[in-house]
Enzyme design. Structure first.
Site, mmCIF file in Angstrom:
data_model
loop_
_atom_site.group_PDB
_atom_site.id
_atom_site.type_symbol
_atom_site.label_atom_id
_atom_site.label_comp_id
_atom_site.label_asym_id
_atom_site.label_seq_id
_atom_site.Cartn_x
_atom_site.Cartn_y
_atom_site.Cartn_z
ATOM 1 N N CYS A 137 0.803 -1.238 0.000
ATOM 2 C CA CYS A 137 0.000 0.000 0.000
ATOM 3 C C CYS A 137 0.833 1.284 0.000
ATOM 4 O O CYS A 137 0.428 2.291 -0.583
ATOM 5 C CB CYS A 137 -0.950 -0.007 1.186
ATOM 6 N N HIS A 184 -1.773 7.032 3.666
ATOM 7 C CA HIS A 184 -0.318 6.978 3.871
ATOM 8 C C HIS A 184 0.317 8.219 3.234
ATOM 9 O O HIS A 184 0.281 8.391 2.010
ATOM 10 C CB HIS A 184 0.271 5.724 3.213
#
Ligand code: NAP
Length: 358
Positions: free
Chosen positions: A157, A250
């Site tokens: 990810c 993120h």
């Protein structure tokens, strides 16, 4: 007619993101939900009761589906779907065994798991970066004697937040990059309820993450040779991965050195005019634009910007001169959408558009 699809690991956090994205998808229709023996036999709504992280209302049809068992029901599942998404959390060798079994039964597997990421004949997609790696699929099938089944994976990810941005700058030949990731707790499958120790806290370690963040981009940028992906050798990446008290998204700080020097204007133009190779397929989940450049000094922010283009957009800002390398910037993507289920669904859309899914 929509393509019938199954989700392996449907009751987990990523499995639930798959369901949110696939419920009412224009091309794919969820036919099968499968998980461990703990959930098998229960209605989906019942199976996720204790770990419901759904952020949208889901159709009654899906909530009422009876969950099947990933391993023992494999043949029954394969009779009812054209392909499966895999979002299992299990021992890696076990995941490989399960995914190989589905492919050998004639079912393409689009996997969110890391188990097969380093298998040389299995491509790993960020569709905007390496759509040409679909050419490996017939070679993989030949290698393994699979007629209709195959396996593709999506990468970790964190790398979605910086690989497409460096890719858009490839004309300047990035040679070295230092990436510092600030990763949300959903990346560990957690919420603040299930991980209260993360409130008001930062943990400077995420097991295995720095190696993935440094190496996986090189496979995505690799070339097909002798029915395998040969990873690229450049840019060299050094990663620091840090867990921060954020639910989703993120954020990454990137310092980059180029072989060919670029001005600030040239970099911004390269991002704004990124020639997205998958635009021509008109994929339902493909973000337009793929890269969102912010001029404000305090953007991108996780809370404000992670949901851009339904969580599929990649945002970037704070482009400024670096005293040691050439340039530095801050970028962001949604880890469980772009970085997990959404990235996998976009990959499946690409496969469908290119004729690999019936
Ligand atoms: P999770 O919430 O723990 O869900 C795991 C799923 O696997 C559940 O559906 C579970 O079923 C199923 N499962 C566990 N043991 C099984 C067994 N023996 N047989 C069949 N199914 C079994 O995990 P997650 O956070 O969704 O992550 C899933 C995968 O995606 C992991 O490999 C993770 O590393 C990866 N990933 C996660 C993220 C993220 O942001 N969370 C991002 C990228 C990749 P039961 O409910 O029945 O136990």
């Amino acid at each position: 007619m929509k393509i019938p699809v199954g989700i392996l690991g449907a009751t987990g956090m990523v499995g639930q993101r798959f369901i949110e994205i696939l419920d009412n998808h224009p091309w794919f229709e969820i036919n099968i939900l499968a998980a461990s023996p703990r959930s098998a036999g229960l209605k989906y709504e019942e199976a996720i009761k204790e770990k419901n992280t759904l952020k949208k209302n889901i159709s009654e049809k899906i909530l009422n589906l009876t969950v099947l068992e990933v391993e023992s029901d494999a043949e029954k599942i394969c009779e009812q779907v054209s392909f499966v998404f895999s979002a299992l959390d299990l021992d890696k060798e076990k995941i490989k065994e399960i995914e190989n079994n589905y492919a050998s039964l004639g079912i393409p597997v689009v996997s969110n798991n890391s188990a097969h990421r380093w298998t040389p004949d299995i491509p790993m997609f960020i569709p905007e970066v390496n759509e040409e790696h679909t050419d490996l699929i017939p070679l993989q099938q030949k290698n393994r004697g699979w007629k209709k089944g195959f396996i593709v994976v999506k990468p970790n990810c964190s790398i979605q937040s910086y690989v497409p941005l460096l890719h858009a700058l490839k004309d300047f030949e990035p040679e070295k990059a230092i990436v510092t990731t600030f990763q949300a707790i959903s990346g560990a499958g957690k919420t603040f309820e299930t991980w209260p120790e993360m409130i008001d806290n930062v943990i400077p370690y995420i097991q295995g993450e720095e190696e993935k963040s440094e190496k996986e981009p090189l496979k995505v940028w690799g070339k097909i040779k002798n029915a395998e992906i040969i990873p690229s050798s450049l840019p060299q990446i050094s990663a620091n991965c840090i867990r921060v008290p954020v639910s989703d998204g993120h954020l990454v700080s990137v310092n980059v050195l180029f072989k060919k020097k670029a001005s600030q204007e040239e970099i911004i133009n390269a991002w704004k005019n990124f020639n997205n190779p998958i635009l021509k397929y008109n994929l339902p989940l493909s973000p337009k634009p793929c890269i969102n450049y912010f001029v404000e000094d305090n953007r991108p922010q996780t809370k404000l910007d992670r949901n851009l283009q339904n969580g599929m957009g990649i945002s970037v800002g704070r482009l400024r001169k670096d005293n040691i390398f050439d340039w530095k910037f801050v970028s962001l993507s949604h880890n469980t959408i772009r970085g997990a289920a959404g990235g996998a669904v976009l990959t499946a859309e690409l496969l469908k558009a290119k004729g690999y899914l019936n």
